[in-house]
Write an enzyme that holds these catalytic residues in place. Structure first.
Site, PDB file in Angstrom:
ATOM      1  N   LYS A 163      46.633 -27.305 -12.454  1.00 24.84           N
ATOM      2  CA  LYS A 163      45.231 -27.500 -12.840  1.00 24.84           C
ATOM      3  C   LYS A 163      44.434 -27.918 -11.615  1.00 24.84           C
ATOM      4  CE  LYS A 163      45.582 -26.802 -17.237  1.00 24.84           C
ATOM      5  NZ  LYS A 163      44.825 -25.727 -17.883  1.00 24.84           N
ATOM      6  N   LYS A 262      45.403 -14.708 -25.236  1.00 25.26           N
ATOM      7  CA  LYS A 262      45.859 -15.691 -26.227  1.00 25.26           C
ATOM      8  C   LYS A 262      45.417 -15.148 -27.595  1.00 25.26           C
ATOM      9  CE  LYS A 262      45.133 -19.712 -23.191  1.00 25.26           C
ATOM     10  NZ  LYS A 262      44.463 -21.032 -23.055  1.00 25.26           N
TER      11      LYS A 262
HETATM   12  O1  164 Z   1      50.546 -24.242 -23.719  1.00 23.10           O
HETATM   13  C1  164 Z   1      50.821 -24.188 -22.509  1.00 23.10           C
HETATM   14  O2  164 Z   1      51.952 -24.094 -22.069  1.00 23.10           O
HETATM   15  C2  164 Z   1      49.709 -24.248 -21.492  1.00 23.10           C
HETATM   16  C3  164 Z   1      48.397 -24.528 -22.117  1.00 23.10           C
HETATM   17  C4  164 Z   1      47.296 -24.443 -21.111  1.00 23.10           C
HETATM   18  O3  164 Z   1      47.489 -24.348 -19.915  1.00 23.10           O
HETATM   19  C5  164 Z   1      45.959 -24.498 -21.599  1.00 23.10           C
HETATM   20  C6  164 Z   1      45.704 -24.651 -22.919  1.00 23.10           C
HETATM   21  C7  164 Z   1      44.378 -24.854 -23.363  1.00 23.10           C
HETATM   22  C8  164 Z   1      43.394 -25.056 -22.472  1.00 23.10           C
HETATM   23  C9  164 Z   1      43.696 -25.227 -21.067  1.00 23.10           C
HETATM   24  O4  164 Z   1      43.972 -26.524 -20.714  1.00 23.10           O
HETATM   25  C10 164 Z   1      44.869 -24.388 -20.615  1.00 23.10           C
HETATM   26  C11 164 Z   1      44.385 -23.000 -20.338  1.00 23.10           C
HETATM   27  O5  164 Z   1      43.193 -22.876 -20.064  1.00 23.10           O
HETATM   28  O6  164 Z   1      45.169 -22.041 -20.297  1.00 23.10           O
HETATM   29 MG    MG Z   2      43.319 -21.226 -18.911  1.00 24.90          MG
END
Ligand code: 164
Ligand code: MG
Length: 371
Positions: A163, A262
């Site tokens: 991040k 997603k």
């Molecule tokens: O579920 C996982 O393994 C990772 C999830 C993840 O990185 C995210 C989930 C939801 C919002 C964000 O923080 C991030 C993303 O943006 O992909």
């Molecule tokens: Mg993301």
């Protein structure tokens, strides 16, 4: 497909460790487990993946519960569904609310696959028997990031996502690269930057990142195209892509070279497949994103990631990355960097009834009159 009843359960679980983003830190996860039961008592499962507050998209657990219960389920009561795509098309009369739609639509896909005695992966056109697994290192401390990378390397993950934001980018990535020069590494900004940060973002080309995910705002489609012309690191879009049309427009404008798909964010597997097929036809790589979800959504992600165009390890980590105990059995596990794609009917995982019961906070039952 004769639906007899639908159950919505709001469950809550503490994360094993805090999940940091610049927008907030997730320490406890609420989610909606959707159970669609047919007239023979067969159950299909889906998951509403909206968070408790609208920090990632505008949806929340509460808005999803309302739209599912007061809008989408009444639509299903009045319109017979023969195939899961019928549900996706039926839901198009409702604006946005993609995560609420996806929770129900994906439960119907699971039920349909079980009624057909086929795996979900087979029903949606999956071609892989195992999928490559990536992991997110979500921390705001260098020490914690390095400890997590060390731990996840031992567990065999094939891709590492960090991040970043303007207060945590160059020096963090430089230290990671110094220690792990060959690590398959990407960064997710969750819209932390604007075009005014273009020099900061250009500097990240020093790190040979696989991609930078969602650097700018979700509606900055033109701005992402301008940015992509200035940086060599491929831009991947996440929050910007909530529909097939968003994907088509972003690709036509050159706003990205990679898309994080997603199913929850785009309204379900029907739309996710449309985006996948279009990207495949245009040579745009895709990977399956995660939502810090429970095992039901994780199981659907495994099936989705088995489609041929998912060529980059996704955010499909083991259940134990987030949970002391998941609501599915067996739990999702990673072996030598891969997750096996179940070939048993439906999502291929059973419900851990004890765990589901102890984590359920709210349960709503909707009975269908079978005419
Ligand atoms: O579920 C996982 O393994 C990772 C999830 C993840 O990185 C995210 C989930 C939801 C919002 C964000 O923080 C991030 C993303 O943006 O992909
Ligand atoms: Mg993301």
């Amino acid at each position: 497909m004769r639906i007899a009843q639908i159950k919505l359960r709001v469950i809550t679980m503490a994360l094993k460790s805090p999940f940091y983003t610049h927008l907030g830190t997730v320490t406890e996860r609420e989610g909606i487990i959707v159970e669609v039961i047919d007239s023979n008592g067969v159950s299909g499962y889906g998951e509403g993946v909206a968070f408790s507050t609208p920090w990632y998209t505008e949806e929340t657990v509460e808005t999803s519960l309302h739209i599912m219960g007061d809008v989408l389920i009444p639509l299903l009561k009045n319109q017979p569904i023969n195939h899961p795509e019928d549900a996706a098309i039926l839901f198009q009369s409702v604006r946005r609310n993609h995560m609420a739609k996806a929770g129900l639509e994906m439960a119907i896909w699971d039920l349909y696959a079980k009624q057909s005695s086929k795996s979900l992966a087979a029903v949606i056109g999956g071609t892989r028997e195992k999928i490559a697994s990536g992991v997110v290192v979500a921390s705001d401390s260098l020490k914690s990031c390095l400890n997590q990378i060390e731990k996840y390397l031992e567990e065999g993950y094939q891709r590492y996502k960090i991040k970043i934001n303007p207060n945590q980018d160059y020096s963090l990535l430089a230290e990671i690269r110094r220690r792990y020069p060959e690590l398959p590494l990407m960064a997710d900004a969750n819209s932390a930057y604007t075009l005014r940060d273009i020099d900061r973002l250009k500097a990240l080309d020093d790190f040979n990142l696989l991609m930078i995910e969602q650097p700018l705002a979700s509606d900055d489609i033109i701005e992402h195209a301008l940015l992509q012309k200035e940086i060599t690191t491929p831009i991947c879009l996440d929050e910007s892509i909530v529909s097939f049309n968003d994907a088509k427009n972003a690709i036509e404008l050159g706003s990205c070279k990679i898309i994080n798909i997603k199913a929850g964010r785009v309204g379900g597997l029907y739309e996710a497949k449309r985006i996948h097929n279009f990207c495949l036809s245009r040579g745009i790589e895709v990977w399956c994103g995660g939502m810090i979800e429970f095992g039901i959504s994780r199981a659907h992600n495994i099936a989705l990631a088995s489609l041929p165009g998912f060529t980059i390890p996704g955010d499909i980590s083991a259940s134990k990355r987030f949970w002391e105990e998941d609501i599915i059995t067996p739990e999702v596990s990673v072996k030598n960097g891969f997750v096996g794609v179940p070939d048993t009917p439906g999502i291929g995982f059973s419900i851990n009834e004890k765990r589901l019961k102890e984590t359920t906070r709210i349960e709503k039952v909707f009975k269908f009159e079978n005419k």
